[in-house]
Design a protein around this motif. Structure first.
Motif: not given
Length: 448
Positions: A413-431
């Motif tokens: 996601t951060i390779n095509h949509a950067a971090m415009r929305i919170a989803a990649p940050a939260f899902v990363y932390a779930l890992s």
């Protein structure tokens, strides 16, 4: 079990009605945006966060973010990220955090130098505050979420609930897209990303959240459907979300969702016994048939244009020069900025300002090259922390069967949509959660 199924069905119906209500009366989106954190604070305070209720609230916020933004419910673009940071700190007050999470405190410290560089810029036409919020809200949100979740022990069933809660507002988003554009065939005329099929909002972000929804409802279908009715319901929801995700014509989110599913299937196969592997075969066949069905229907509705889109061709079937929709130029410019400013970088948000001088006003879509350009060597260290820490943590946390699905969602996601929305940050932390699967037989033996 029956009561649980009824509750799930009612929740689905309730979220379908939310989409309808907001479509009919758009002002309700603002009210929705206010109610969610209020209810969240009440829930966390009432339970003292005994079962990590903070994660349920934040999961819901992540799932609803795109819906709020496309319907005008957000009070600003970083509204959900600010809420996530608030609830994570609230969770820390009630439930503390692991001392081992210091690595993510260090990650946050590494973001400071680029703030100083941007703050030192002396240009009247640059809004420093806006630049910092836009470019650092994502990394800060990721860092704070990671601090709360690092090595936090949760039962696998709790993680299942977190994903289910995240999926409900994604379903609301999908229904709203259908109401906004009931006939895809009437609005698709090219192979470019389509705002009409994306609710008038950014197709990239809509595709991202729907791709996540595809994974969530696939998981719901495979791991949480206990009856034929539930299998049919979750299968239909999965197909519906997948179809609307495909016809956004934004490829990144859907490809990411497919990769997440592939990772989950791999883990399920590894964990299965001989009997389970036979069942796995049926799941694989069902998944393939469903995928073929969604793709075929999408192709019919778009007059074959979706096939050309994924083949990187225009409406006339000619090969496009750019594979990444023109983002290669932005990435090249950011790499050049890094090479010219390898120590401190050019400062948060300044990459776009430098590109304005050459006539390009497009913000970065790639968080990796943005971190290099704007943070310099501090960005390299920050990225190393993000890349390596989850992998090391997973070595001691092999029961986290969603780990690679979550990790790759963030990375892709951060390779095509950067971090415009919170989803990649939260899902990363779930890992980073320490997940434990309760085996019934072992549980009974321990009780005895």
């Amino acid at each position: 079990m029956k009561n649980k199924t009824i509750t799930y069905n009612y929740l689905i119906l309730f979220h379908l009605l939310i989409a309808l209500a907001v479509f009919v009366l758009p002002v309700l989106s603002k009210l929705y945006a206010v109610i969610i954190p209020i209810v969240g604070i009440y829930l966390v305070n009432k339970t003292n966060n005994r079962n990590n209720e903070v994660l349920l609230v934040c999961a819901y916020l992540v799932g609803v973010e795109v819906f709020l933004r496309m319907t005008g419910g957000n009070f600003n673009n970083e509204y959900v990220k600010f809420n996530l940071v608030f609830f994570m700190f609230l969770g820390m007050i009630y439930s503390s955090f692991s001392s081992s999470s210091f690595i993510y405190w260090f990650f946050l410290i590494l973001l400071v130098p680029c703030i100083l560089v941007t703050a030192s810029v002396d240009q009247i036409n640059i809004d420093v505050k806006k630049l910092l919020f836009f470019n650092l809200s994502g990394p800060v949100c990721l860092g704070v979420c990671s601090i709360y979740m690092y090595s936090r022990r949760v039962q696998f069933s709790q993680l299942q609930n977190i994903l289910s809660v995240m999926g409900l507002p994604i379903l609301t988003t999908t229904v709203y897209l259908f109401l906004y554009t009931p006939s895809v065939r009437d609005v698709v005329t090219s192979t470019g990303s389509n705002f009409e099929t994306s609710g008038g909002f950014g197709p990239n972000q809509v595709s991202t959240i729907l791709g996540l929804g595809v994974f969530i409802f696939f998981r719901q279908l495979v791991l949480s459907s206990k009856s034929i009715k539930e299998i049919i319901l979750n299968g239909c929801l999965l197909a519906f979300i997948g179809y609307r995700g495909v016809v956004t014509f934004s490829r990144g989110g859907i490809i990411t969702g497919v990769v997440m599913i592939a990772c989950l299937l791999f883990f399920l196969y590894q964990f299965s016994n001989a009997k389970g592997k036979i069942k796995f075969g049926f799941v694989l066949i069902l998944t393939a048939l469903m995928g073929i069905g969604v793709w075929t229907y999408s192709s019919i509705q778009t007059g074959g244009l979706i096939e050309k889109r994924y083949a990187n061709k225009d409406a006339l079937g000619r090969e496009k020069k750019s594979v990444l929709s023109g983002r290669e130029g932005i990435m090249d410019s950011e790499i050049k900025l890094f090479l010219d400013n390898p120590i401190m970088g050019v400062g948060a948000g300044m990459g776009k300002e430098f590109r304005k001088e050459s006539g390009s006003v497009i913000a970065s879509h790639n968080e990796i090259t943005r971190m290099l350009a704007e943070h310099g060597m501090f960005g390299i260290f920050a990225l190393l922390i993000l890349f390596i820490t989850p992998i090391v943590h997973f070595i001691y946390n092999r029961q986290h069967i969603y780990f690679f699905s979550f990790y790759l969602f963030w990375l892709l996601t951060i390779n095509h949509a950067a971090m415009r929305i919170a989803a990649p940050a939260f899902v990363y932390a779930l890992s980073l959660l320490s997940v434990h699967i309760m085996v019934p037989q072992k549980a009974e033996q321990s009780d005895g």
